[in-house]
Design a protein around this motif. Structure first.
Motif, PDB file in Angstrom:
ATOM      1  N   THR A  67      41.693  32.881  35.333  1.00  0.00           N
ATOM      2  CA  THR A  67      40.838  33.725  34.606  1.00  0.00           C
ATOM      3  C   THR A  67      40.907  35.589  34.859  1.00  0.00           C
ATOM      4  N   VAL A  68      41.450  36.276  33.569  1.00  0.00           N
ATOM      5  CA  VAL A  68      41.502  36.743  34.409  1.00  0.00           C
ATOM      6  C   VAL A  68      41.003  38.499  32.911  1.00  0.00           C
ATOM      7  N   ILE A  69      40.387  39.439  32.892  1.00  0.00           N
ATOM      8  CA  ILE A  69      39.683  40.276  32.231  1.00  0.00           C
ATOM      9  C   ILE A  69      41.366  41.459  32.093  1.00  0.00           C
ATOM     10  N   LEU A  70      41.236  41.047  30.615  1.00  0.00           N
ATOM     11  CA  LEU A  70      41.556  42.182  30.583  1.00  0.00           C
ATOM     12  C   LEU A  70      41.093  43.627  29.995  1.00  0.00           C
ATOM     13  N   GLU A  71      41.078  45.046  29.813  1.00  0.00           N
ATOM     14  CA  GLU A  71      40.554  46.127  29.177  1.00  0.00           C
ATOM     15  C   GLU A  71      41.092  46.818  28.468  1.00  0.00           C
ATOM     16  N   HIS A  72      40.279  47.025  27.094  1.00  0.00           N
ATOM     17  CA  HIS A  72      41.782  48.080  26.648  1.00  0.00           C
ATOM     18  C   HIS A  72      40.343  48.776  25.902  1.00  0.00           C
ATOM     19  N   HIS A  73      40.089  50.305  25.892  1.00  0.00           N
ATOM     20  CA  HIS A  73      39.408  51.326  24.717  1.00  0.00           C
ATOM     21  C   HIS A  73      38.606  50.553  25.292  1.00  0.00           C
ATOM     22  N   GLY A  74      37.572  50.264  26.561  1.00  0.00           N
ATOM     23  CA  GLY A  74      36.157  50.035  26.906  1.00  0.00           C
ATOM     24  C   GLY A  74      36.125  48.858  26.255  1.00  0.00           C
ATOM     25  N   HIS A  75      36.590  47.807  25.996  1.00  0.00           N
ATOM     26  CA  HIS A  75      36.393  46.205  25.770  1.00  0.00           C
ATOM     27  C   HIS A  75      37.003  45.756  26.587  1.00  0.00           C
ATOM     28  N   ARG A  76      36.020  44.976  26.774  1.00  0.00           N
ATOM     29  CA  ARG A  76      36.455  43.725  28.449  1.00  0.00           C
ATOM     30  C   ARG A  76      36.768  42.705  27.706  1.00  0.00           C
ATOM     31  N   LEU A  77      38.416  41.771  27.432  1.00  0.00           N
ATOM     32  CA  LEU A  77      38.738  40.780  27.200  1.00  0.00           C
ATOM     33  C   LEU A  77      39.247  39.741  28.314  1.00  0.00           C
ATOM     34  N   MET A  78      37.977  38.566  28.368  1.00  0.00           N
ATOM     35  CA  MET A  78      38.161  37.047  29.691  1.00  0.00           C
ATOM     36  C   MET A  78      39.078  36.190  28.849  1.00  0.00           C
ATOM     37  N   ILE A  79      40.717  35.990  30.125  1.00  0.00           N
ATOM     38  CA  ILE A  79      40.931  34.664  29.747  1.00  0.00           C
ATOM     39  C   ILE A  79      40.403  33.437  30.471  1.00  0.00           C
TER      40      ILE A  79
END
Length: 273
Positions: A14-26
């Motif tokens: 489980t990983v969070i990738l954050e870009h331009h304020g958006h949080r994407l969870m794997i």
């Protein structure tokens, strides 16, 4: 202006990738400790119940991310807790072959992705596209029993560039599919599900230290490599310390010191550009 992505290991895959304020969870595995049965009767965590450790952040902070990516439908990548507690309106990205499975659970905003062409993540302003990759979840009979898995290649930033490419290899050992993805997409950052997970029979079903070394040999010296997927489930027999020792003994001490190889602890984050 450089494209930036913040990567935070939550726990396991489980990983969070954050870009331009958006949080994407794997691959959300969000349960409290020791609610699932043991997976192996040997190794450093023999016969213990799973997960071995708690989440490093409040689970409430993970239930309203902007999107959730699911590589495959094994409980340690999309667990019972996540299935029961994630809102059904969650933006979900998964291999096309799995879409119907998640629709039956009530999720109604699912983007099916294939390995044929990258598609944009349907979040306004997010500037991310994604394509799936192949892999092998083990070898021999056990590998066949584990079923189909997928990785993701995510390209962050405007189409006109500059872009940052992140390859999440998923639950795979070193195999031709992983090698092909590295050659095709030339990722800036590679996340590897290590841990040398092994059931009570057969060979490892996720990457060993030797597999991580194979990846390092296959990519340029500028590529960042991030092994995760360790010390959370009891069938993962490769610890962080053992992996670091192996990497040092094979000439990668400088890569560890420089951060080219980053082995994060649960909850740890780093900004990449």
């Amino acid at each position: 202006m450089a494209t930036e992505v913040k990567i935070q290991l939550i726990r396991h895959a489980t990983v969070i990738l954050e870009h331009h304020g958006h949080r994407l969870m794997i691959d959300p595995m969000l349960s409290p400790p020791e609610v699932y049965d043991t997976l192996a009767s040997a190794g450093p965590f023999a016969s213990r119940r799973n997960p071995l450790v708690p989440l490093p952040v409040p689970v409430e902070s993970l239930l309203n991310t902007d999107a959730v990516f699911i590589s495959h439908d094994h409980n340690d990548h999309f667990d019972v807790f996540a299935k029961e507690h994630l809102p059904h309106e969650t933006n979900m990205i998964a291999p096309s072959r799995d879409v119907r499975t998640y629709q039956k659970l009530g999720f109604n905003r699912i983007l099916g992705v294939t390995d044929e062409a990258a598609v944009p993540v349907p979040i306004p302003g997010c500037e991310v596209d994604v394509v799936t990759t192949g892999g092998k979840h083990g070898s021999g009979l056990v590998g066949k029993m584990m079923g189909k898995v997928a990785g993701f290649v995510m390209r962050f930033g405007p189409a006109a560039g500059p872009r940052l490419t992140v390859y999440i290899a998923g639950d795979s050992i070193w195999c031709p599919e992983v090698d092909a993805a590295l050659k095709q997409y030339h990722p800036d950052i590679v996340l590897l599900n290590a841990g040398a997970a092994k059931l009570n029979m057969g060979d490892p079903i996720t990457m060993t230290d030797g597999d991580v070394l194979n990846v390092l040999a296959a990519v340029p010296a500028t590529t960042k490599v991030v092994p995760i997927h360790m010390e959370v489930l009891n069938h993962c027999r490769l610890t962080r310390a053992a992996l670091i020792e192996s990497l040092r003994s094979h000439g990668h001490a400088a890569d560890l010191e420089s951060g080219r190889i980053w082995i994060p602890n649960d909850g740890e984050s780093r900004l990449f550009s």
